[in-house]
Design an enzyme around this catalytic site. Sequence first.
Site, PDB file in Angstrom:
ATOM      1  N   ALA A  39       0.558  -1.085   0.304  1.00 13.31           N
ATOM      2  CA  ALA A  39      -0.370  -0.077   0.095  1.00 13.31           C
ATOM      3  C   ALA A  39       0.627   1.143  -0.140  1.00 13.31           C
ATOM      4  CB  ALA A  39      -1.004   0.227   1.212  1.00 13.31           C
ATOM      5  N   LYS A 223     -13.874   7.365   0.561  1.00 12.25           N
ATOM      6  CA  LYS A 223     -14.230   6.996  -0.425  1.00 12.25           C
ATOM      7  C   LYS A 223     -15.608   5.759  -0.626  1.00 12.25           C
ATOM      8  CE  LYS A 223     -10.522   5.190  -0.156  1.00 12.25           C
ATOM      9  NZ  LYS A 223      -8.791   4.765   0.140  1.00 12.25           N
ATOM     10  N   GLY A 252      -5.619  -1.680  -5.626  1.00 15.24           N
ATOM     11  CA  GLY A 252      -4.463  -1.110  -5.569  1.00 15.24           C
ATOM     12  C   GLY A 252      -4.971   0.212  -5.932  1.00 15.24           C
ATOM     13  N   ASP A 255      -4.821   3.072  -2.825  1.00 16.60           N
ATOM     14  CA  ASP A 255      -3.968   3.765  -2.946  1.00 16.60           C
ATOM     15  C   ASP A 255      -3.249   4.510  -3.990  1.00 16.60           C
ATOM     16  OD1 ASP A 255      -3.549   2.181  -1.369  1.00 16.60           O
ATOM     17  OD2 ASP A 255      -2.810   0.551  -2.101  1.00 16.60           O
TER      18      ASP A 255
END
Length: 301
Positions: A39, A223, A252, A255
Site C-alpha cells: 500500500a 471513498k 490497489g 492507494d
Amino acid sequence: MTSPTPALIAIGETMALVTPRDATPLADTEEVELTIGGAESNVAMHVAALGGDAAWMSALGDDALGRRVHRTVAAHGVDTRWVQFDEQAPTGVYFKDPGHGVLYYRAGSAASRMTPATIAGVPLEDARIIHVSGITPALSEGCAALIGAVIDRVAASRALLSFDVNHRAGLWPASVAAPALRALANRADIVFVGLDEAQTLWGCRTPAEVREVLPSPERLVIKDGDVGATHFSDAGEEFVPAIPTEVVEAVGAGDAFAAGYLHGMLAGDDVVACLRGGHERAHLVLQSTGDVLETAAGTGQ
C-alpha cells in the site's frame, strides 16, 4: 553530499506479488506475473509517476525477492535510501486472485520485525507529508509501536501525517481493529477511508457519520467506490463523483486515489482538484491487474 529529504515519505511493508496476466481467477490461470505490491510503496510510486518527489521506507528480506522489490520501487523513481535488509527474515509474498481478493504469505516477514528503532535515522521531520496505513500496526507489536513513534515524531514537527485506514480483516478482526484504527486516524492530519470499511469497523452508513467518528483530522476523505469521494475539512464538505470505469481488478485503486490526492496537495491544488486527481489515478489502476501502472512510471500519464 546528502540529497534533500523528499516531500513525501511512505512507510510500510511491500511484498512480492504473483498475479494472473489477465482477469482469470488464480485457480484457473495458466500464466502469472511476478511483480510487487504494498500500500505505502504504491502511493510513493504513483506520486513519483505523477512527477512528485517521494521516498519509501521499510524492511525487506536479504533475499532474491527483497532485492527485486527494492529494485522495482527504485526503478519507479522512488528514493529507497532508508530501506533496510534483514538477513534473518524473508520478504513477504502475496497472490492476487481476480474476483476473489488476495492470499497473503507474510507471517514472520522482515517488515513485520520493524520497531521504532527502524526509523531512528529517517528524517521524518524534514518531509512535508509522511504516509502510513492501518496495515502496518496489524503486523506485529513492534510494527504497532513503530506507527506510534511515527505519529509522535510527526506531531512534534511541521510535517503532516497522512493515514489510510486500510483495514485488512485477514490481519486482525474488526472487533480488535476498530478502536485501534479509530484512535490512529484521529491523530492524523489527512485520513483516507472507504465507506464500506467504515461501516464494517464503526457501523457508519453515511460520510457524515464517519466524520462524527473521526472529528479530529484536518482533512478526511471518505471513498464510496464507484459513487465518488466526500471530503471534510474546516472549510466544509465537498463531493466529487467517481469516473465511470469498467473494473478489471479493484485491489490497489485506493492507494492510487490517495497518491493522486496527495500529489495534488503537494502541488498546492484545491480540494476539488485533489479529489479529481485521486479519481483519475484510481480510474487507470481499476483497468489493470497491477497495483501500479508500469508504463506510467516517471511519465505522469
